[in-house]
Design an enzyme around this catalytic site. Sequence first.
Site, PDB file in Angstrom:
ATOM      1  N   ALA A 112       0.804  -1.234   0.000  1.00  0.00           N
ATOM      2  CA  ALA A 112       0.000   0.000   0.000  1.00  0.00           C
ATOM      3  C   ALA A 112       0.834   1.281   0.000  1.00  0.00           C
ATOM      4  O   ALA A 112       0.339   2.337  -0.383  1.00  0.00           O
ATOM      5  CB  ALA A 112      -0.941  -0.005   1.208  1.00  0.00           C
ATOM      6  N   PHE A 160      -2.947  -4.037 -16.095  1.00  0.00           N
ATOM      7  CA  PHE A 160      -4.327  -3.612 -15.833  1.00  0.00           C
ATOM      8  C   PHE A 160      -4.770  -2.485 -16.756  1.00  0.00           C
ATOM      9  O   PHE A 160      -5.883  -1.989 -16.613  1.00  0.00           O
ATOM     10  CB  PHE A 160      -4.457  -3.149 -14.374  1.00  0.00           C
ATOM     11  CG  PHE A 160      -4.677  -4.277 -13.394  1.00  0.00           C
ATOM     12  CD1 PHE A 160      -5.936  -4.836 -13.217  1.00  0.00           C
ATOM     13  CD2 PHE A 160      -3.635  -4.778 -12.633  1.00  0.00           C
ATOM     14  CE1 PHE A 160      -6.149  -5.867 -12.307  1.00  0.00           C
ATOM     15  CE2 PHE A 160      -3.835  -5.805 -11.728  1.00  0.00           C
ATOM     16  CZ  PHE A 160      -5.101  -6.351 -11.567  1.00  0.00           C
ATOM     17  N   GLY A 192       3.655   1.589  -1.726  1.00  0.00           N
ATOM     18  CA  GLY A 192       4.432   1.645  -2.968  1.00  0.00           C
ATOM     19  C   GLY A 192       3.780   2.570  -3.990  1.00  0.00           C
ATOM     20  O   GLY A 192       2.708   3.131  -3.755  1.00  0.00           O
ATOM     21  N   ALA A 194      -3.139 -10.325 -13.200  1.00  0.00           N
ATOM     22  CA  ALA A 194      -3.193  -9.507 -14.420  1.00  0.00           C
ATOM     23  C   ALA A 194      -1.821  -8.869 -14.645  1.00  0.00           C
ATOM     24  O   ALA A 194      -1.456  -7.933 -13.931  1.00  0.00           O
ATOM     25  CB  ALA A 194      -4.265  -8.437 -14.298  1.00  0.00           C
ATOM     26  N   HIS A 221      10.532   0.543 -19.195  1.00  0.00           N
ATOM     27  CA  HIS A 221       9.979   0.858 -17.871  1.00  0.00           C
ATOM     28  C   HIS A 221      10.919   1.793 -17.114  1.00  0.00           C
ATOM     29  O   HIS A 221      12.095   1.914 -17.454  1.00  0.00           O
ATOM     30  CB  HIS A 221       9.761  -0.427 -17.066  1.00  0.00           C
ATOM     31  CG  HIS A 221       8.513  -1.174 -17.461  1.00  0.00           C
ATOM     32  ND1 HIS A 221       8.464  -1.978 -18.568  1.00  0.00           N
ATOM     33  CD2 HIS A 221       7.279  -1.202 -16.898  1.00  0.00           C
ATOM     34  CE1 HIS A 221       7.244  -2.484 -18.679  1.00  0.00           C
ATOM     35  NE2 HIS A 221       6.497  -2.035 -17.675  1.00  0.00           N
ATOM     36  N   HIS A 222      10.373   2.347 -16.021  1.00  0.00           N
ATOM     37  CA  HIS A 222      11.156   3.213 -15.134  1.00  0.00           C
ATOM     38  C   HIS A 222      12.333   2.422 -14.539  1.00  0.00           C
ATOM     39  O   HIS A 222      12.296   1.181 -14.461  1.00  0.00           O
ATOM     40  CB  HIS A 222      10.258   3.777 -14.023  1.00  0.00           C
ATOM     41  CG  HIS A 222       9.594   2.711 -13.211  1.00  0.00           C
ATOM     42  ND1 HIS A 222      10.145   2.187 -12.068  1.00  0.00           N
ATOM     43  CD2 HIS A 222       8.436   2.030 -13.408  1.00  0.00           C
ATOM     44  CE1 HIS A 222       9.354   1.256 -11.585  1.00  0.00           C
ATOM     45  NE2 HIS A 222       8.306   1.133 -12.373  1.00  0.00           N
ATOM     46  N   LYS A 236      12.127  -0.460 -11.622  1.00  0.00           N
ATOM     47  CA  LYS A 236      11.451  -1.762 -11.784  1.00  0.00           C
ATOM     48  C   LYS A 236      12.437  -2.893 -11.509  1.00  0.00           C
ATOM     49  O   LYS A 236      13.559  -2.885 -12.025  1.00  0.00           O
ATOM     50  CB  LYS A 236      10.886  -1.884 -13.205  1.00  0.00           C
ATOM     51  CG  LYS A 236      10.094  -3.167 -13.424  1.00  0.00           C
ATOM     52  CD  LYS A 236       9.329  -3.148 -14.733  1.00  0.00           C
ATOM     53  CE  LYS A 236       8.660  -4.463 -15.033  1.00  0.00           C
ATOM     54  NZ  LYS A 236       7.703  -4.905 -14.006  1.00  0.00           N
ATOM     55  N   GLY A 268      -1.400  -7.724  -9.202  1.00  0.00           N
ATOM     56  CA  GLY A 268      -0.754  -6.960 -10.264  1.00  0.00           C
ATOM     57  C   GLY A 268       0.754  -7.107 -10.240  1.00  0.00           C
ATOM     58  O   GLY A 268       1.427  -6.763 -11.210  1.00  0.00           O
TER      59      GLY A 268
HETATM   60  P1  NAP Z   1       7.162  -0.257  -5.306  1.00  0.00           P
HETATM   61  O1  NAP Z   1       6.956   1.212  -5.391  1.00  0.00           O
HETATM   62  O2  NAP Z   1       8.517  -0.798  -5.012  1.00  0.00           O
HETATM   63  O3  NAP Z   1       6.100  -0.827  -4.253  1.00  0.00           O
HETATM   64  C1  NAP Z   1       6.156  -2.092  -3.684  1.00  0.00           C
HETATM   65  C2  NAP Z   1       5.687  -1.964  -2.258  1.00  0.00           C
HETATM   66  O4  NAP Z   1       5.551  -3.272  -1.690  1.00  0.00           O
HETATM   67  C3  NAP Z   1       6.699  -1.202  -1.381  1.00  0.00           C
HETATM   68  O5  NAP Z   1       6.002  -0.288  -0.542  1.00  0.00           O
HETATM   69  C4  NAP Z   1       7.335  -2.343  -0.582  1.00  0.00           C
HETATM   70  O6  NAP Z   1       7.831  -1.889   0.690  1.00  0.00           O
HETATM   71  C5  NAP Z   1       6.143  -3.239  -0.399  1.00  0.00           C
HETATM   72  N1  NAP Z   1       6.493  -4.582   0.062  1.00  0.00           N
HETATM   73  C6  NAP Z   1       7.705  -5.205   0.098  1.00  0.00           C
HETATM   74  N2  NAP Z   1       7.574  -6.437   0.603  1.00  0.00           N
HETATM   75  C7  NAP Z   1       6.259  -6.608   0.891  1.00  0.00           C
HETATM   76  C8  NAP Z   1       5.503  -7.662   1.459  1.00  0.00           C
HETATM   77  N3  NAP Z   1       6.083  -8.805   1.855  1.00  0.00           N
HETATM   78  N4  NAP Z   1       4.153  -7.509   1.617  1.00  0.00           N
HETATM   79  C9  NAP Z   1       3.559  -6.354   1.240  1.00  0.00           C
HETATM   80  N5  NAP Z   1       4.222  -5.305   0.711  1.00  0.00           N
HETATM   81  C10 NAP Z   1       5.555  -5.426   0.545  1.00  0.00           C
HETATM   82  O7  NAP Z   1       6.730  -0.953  -6.696  1.00  0.00           O
HETATM   83  P2  NAP Z   1       5.577  -0.500  -7.694  1.00  0.00           P
HETATM   84  O8  NAP Z   1       6.162   0.339  -8.780  1.00  0.00           O
HETATM   85  O9  NAP Z   1       4.391  -0.013  -6.937  1.00  0.00           O
HETATM   86  O10 NAP Z   1       5.231  -1.901  -8.381  1.00  0.00           O
HETATM   87  C11 NAP Z   1       4.730  -2.976  -7.604  1.00  0.00           C
HETATM   88  C12 NAP Z   1       4.548  -4.190  -8.504  1.00  0.00           C
HETATM   89  O11 NAP Z   1       3.485  -3.922  -9.434  1.00  0.00           O
HETATM   90  C13 NAP Z   1       5.767  -4.532  -9.374  1.00  0.00           C
HETATM   91  O12 NAP Z   1       5.888  -5.931  -9.453  1.00  0.00           O
HETATM   92  C14 NAP Z   1       5.411  -3.949 -10.726  1.00  0.00           C
HETATM   93  O13 NAP Z   1       6.059  -4.602 -11.784  1.00  0.00           O
HETATM   94  C15 NAP Z   1       3.924  -4.232 -10.738  1.00  0.00           C
HETATM   95  N6  NAP Z   1       3.120  -3.425 -11.673  1.00  0.00           N
HETATM   96  C16 NAP Z   1       2.095  -4.066 -12.267  1.00  0.00           C
HETATM   97  C17 NAP Z   1       1.247  -3.378 -13.089  1.00  0.00           C
HETATM   98  C18 NAP Z   1       0.068  -4.100 -13.705  1.00  0.00           C
HETATM   99  O14 NAP Z   1      -0.711  -3.468 -14.439  1.00  0.00           O
HETATM  100  N7  NAP Z   1      -0.097  -5.399 -13.422  1.00  0.00           N
HETATM  101  C19 NAP Z   1       1.451  -2.021 -13.340  1.00  0.00           C
HETATM  102  C20 NAP Z   1       2.525  -1.380 -12.711  1.00  0.00           C
HETATM  103  C21 NAP Z   1       3.350  -2.083 -11.857  1.00  0.00           C
HETATM  104  P3  NAP Z   1       9.397  -1.485   0.810  1.00  0.00           P
HETATM  105  O15 NAP Z   1       9.594  -0.338  -0.129  1.00  0.00           O
HETATM  106  O16 NAP Z   1       9.519  -1.137   2.257  1.00  0.00           O
HETATM  107  O17 NAP Z   1      10.180  -2.709   0.402  1.00  0.00           O
END
Ligand code: NAP
Length: 253
Positions: free
Chosen positions: A12, A109, A14, A106, A136-137, A140, A80
């Site tokens: 939440a 999305f 992230g 998915a 991607h950024h 990732k 996701g």
């Molecule tokens: P992000 O900013 O790194 O967010 C991930 C979050 O998850 C961080 O707050 C992280 O905390 C937290 N986390 C780490 N371990 C966890 C655990 N065990 N349980 C719950 N939360 C935990 O990454 P993001 O850019 O939001 O992307 C997240 C994922 O979504 C990636 O895999 C990305 O590829 C994917 N994504 C998918 C789509 C889609 O359409 N399907 C679109 C965009 C992104 P810490 O920072 O403290 O480690």
Amino acid sequence: MSLPITVAVSGAKGRMGREVVEAVEAEADLSLVAQIDFGESLADVLTRTQPLALVDFSVPEAVLGNLETALIHGVVPIVGTTGLSPGDVAHVRGLCRKHKLGALIAPNFAIGAILMMRFAQEAAKYLPDAEIIEMHHEKKLDAPSGTAAKTAEMIAEGRAGASPTQLPAGAFEKIPGSRGGKGVGDVPVHSIRLPGFVASQMVIFGGAGQTLTLRHDSLDRKSFMPGVILALRHAPLLAANGGELVYGLEHLL
Ligand code: NAP
């Protein structure tokens, strides 16, 4: 009026998780009951708040455990997070059947990306030679993207047995990896990580004397939110589907 669909969000804090929290809070038929991030016990939170669905946008190494914890607690996972291998997806399919609860994974999305994948599958029928470039950024973690892996699978299906052109005997890479990575369907995937991108992908098809390029750009993470909300509105149906994993948002459109 029916009761709102109760939702927990994992990851939440992230980049994606924050957008999901905001999007869920804006919908009257959805109720955000929990926000979980690294260091918290998902099992404890789910036991306490008992949501209908868990949206997971966490990290590749946490997602499988989060999915299983949700299914054990009778909560529908809407996933996701990318980085799951075909073997992981097969494992989740088995978990859903075991717990008799549906789930959604998915890889993308965004509706435009779903359309790009669908068009790529169609084009592969006529133009089996294709390569994927995904951008991607720079933060990732996984490569290639889930969208690129899924697109490669769909191109392989779309080819319907037609073989792509083979490189000439003796072709070689002067820099290892310069021809991209290959997974399902031997479709080369080139992954670019640069500041400035959110999520973009091009699929280039080649034929005699012609090329066709399909391109999709997510310019803002808001592009993913209508798909997440759509998936959450399907959560009651997933809960009642007897334990089938739905892989890809296109199956809900
Ligand atoms: P992000 O900013 O790194 O967010 C991930 C979050 O998850 C961080 O707050 C992280 O905390 C937290 N986390 C780490 N371990 C966890 C655990 N065990 N349980 C719950 N939360 C935990 O990454 P993001 O850019 O939001 O992307 C997240 C994922 O979504 C990636 O895999 C990305 O590829 C994917 N994504 C998918 C789509 C889609 O359409 N399907 C679109 C965009 C992104 P810490 O920072 O403290 O480690």
